[in-house]
Design a protein around this motif. Structure first.
Motif, short mmCIF file in Angstrom:
data_model
loop_
_atom_site.label_atom_id
_atom_site.label_comp_id
_atom_site.label_asym_id
_atom_site.label_seq_id
_atom_site.Cartn_x
_atom_site.Cartn_y
_atom_site.Cartn_z
N GLN A 71 0.82 -1.21 0.00
CA GLN A 71 0.00 0.00 0.00
C GLN A 71 0.86 1.26 0.00
O GLN A 71 0.54 2.24 -0.67
N GLN A 72 1.98 1.22 0.72
CA GLN A 72 2.88 2.36 0.71
C GLN A 72 3.51 2.55 -0.67
O GLN A 72 3.69 3.68 -1.12
N GLU A 112 2.04 1.81 -3.46
CA GLU A 112 1.00 2.42 -4.30
C GLU A 112 0.86 3.91 -4.00
O GLU A 112 0.65 4.72 -4.91
N CYS A 113 0.96 4.28 -2.73
CA CYS A 113 0.92 5.71 -2.39
C CYS A 113 2.08 6.45 -3.03
O CYS A 113 1.93 7.56 -3.55
N GLY A 169 1.38 6.88 -6.66
CA GLY A 169 0.40 7.93 -6.89
C GLY A 169 0.99 9.32 -6.79
O GLY A 169 0.71 10.20 -7.61
N GLY A 204 0.36 2.63 -11.76
CA GLY A 204 -0.33 2.39 -10.49
C GLY A 204 -1.25 1.20 -10.64
O GLY A 204 -1.76 0.92 -11.73
N ASP A 262 -8.33 -2.86 -2.45
CA ASP A 262 -8.47 -1.42 -2.25
C ASP A 262 -9.94 -1.01 -2.19
O ASP A 262 -10.34 -0.23 -1.33
N PRO A 271 -4.48 4.97 -1.75
CA PRO A 271 -3.50 5.49 -2.71
C PRO A 271 -4.19 6.35 -3.75
O PRO A 271 -5.38 6.17 -4.04
#
Length: 300
Positions: free
Chosen positions: A75-76, A78-79, A82, A93, A144, A281
């Motif tokens: 998840q980090q 993906e952030c 982004g 992404g 997500d 994200p």
């Protein structure tokens, strides 16, 4: 520990699939390569991560902990994608979206086509699941976004309206049920059915309600699309239960009747669900906003 992102992705794929073979396929690895990577991870930690049996694999307590941290890491990532995507052209992404049968077949294709055409740097991993499974996946961070029916317990997730989904019985014009204004699901169970092939979420949903009535659905044939099963119903092979949107579309080209189910559970609202929209994200938030605009608005 010398884990790389490929190791963590493979481990998550295996957890989600419940199988080293299926998880390896998702990661584009052979069974031998996937098994070797997982064994190396266990050797590096000095603890077993997976319990293996004839039905597949399931995580040990250590595997559950690793899965949690692996999801946080991904998840980090993906952030990061982004935020950096605004500056780095071509940085891809990924968004994982789970949905039920009706959303997958009727409402998502056009909405996702518009989104993907406008967002060439975003890929979507789309998978069909039962609504209660989707809730659990969104809660634990393995997805997500989700699209569920309002019959599921949302367990504190943030919800947004997507579309209404009524289930109807489709018959040929000469079928005994064709002349009814509405029919109870229990009264359809004496008839032969045609349905979707494989492990479609709608199959399990209907099977559950049949079991509550002490009966089983009797399928003569299973096919891969609502159009195909409506064509079989038109020919008198059996009856089908499909979303009303599918039935209306098929009725333009087929000699079929659409009889609403009188059961309360047949009228469903489809809901977008997320754990925390503000923590998504950037790519996932863009998809959420797009799907909300495609539906009627926020539910709560």
């Amino acid at each position: 520990m010398r884990f790389d992102l490929s190791d963590l992705k493979l481990f998550l794929h295996v957890l989600e699939a419940g199988s080293i073979t299926a998880g390896g396929n998702r990661a584009h690895l052979s069974l031998a390569s996937a098994s070797a990577r997982l064994k190396n991870m266990e050797d590096a930690l000095g603890v077993a991560l997976l319990l293996r049996d004839r039905r597949g694999v399931r995580p040990t307590p250590a595997g559950i902990a690793l899965g949690h941290h692996a999801r946080c890491v991904m998840q980090q990532i993906e952030c990061m994608r982004g935020e950096l995507g605004e500056y780095a052209r071509g940085l891809k992404g990924h968004v994982r979206l789970l949905c039920n049968t009706a959303a997958l077949s009727e409402f998502l294709p056009q909405a996702l086509a518009r989104f993907l055409a406008a967002q060439p740097n975003i890929d979507i991993d789309l998978e069909e699941r039962l609504s209660h499974e989707i809730v659990l996946a969104v809660l634990d961070g393995s997805a997500d976004l989700g699209i569920i029916s309002d019959a599921a317990d949302p367990a504190g997730l943030q919800l947004y309206s997507f579309h209404d989904d009524r289930l109807v019985v489709v018959t040929g014009k000469a079928h005994p049920l064709a002349g009814l204004r509405r029919v109870a699901f229990a009264d359809t169970l004496a008839h032969d059915f045609v349905g979707l092939a494989g492990d479609a979420a709608l199959n399990a949903y209907l099977a559950g309600h049949a079991a509550q009535a002490g009966r089983r659905l009797r399928y003569r044939v299973r096919l891969r699309s609502f159009d195909a099963i409506c064509r079989m119903a038109e020919s008198g092979v059996g009856i089908a239960i499909v979303p009303e949107t599918s039935a209306r579309r098929c009725r333009r080209a087929m000699a079929i009747r659409c009889v609403p189910l009188s059961d309360a559970w047949a009228m469903r609202r489809l809901l977008l669900c997320v754990r925390d929209a503000n923590a998504l994200p950037a790519h996932a938030r863009q998809l959420l906003d797009h799907l909300r605009a495609d539906g009627p608005g926020k539910a709560g």
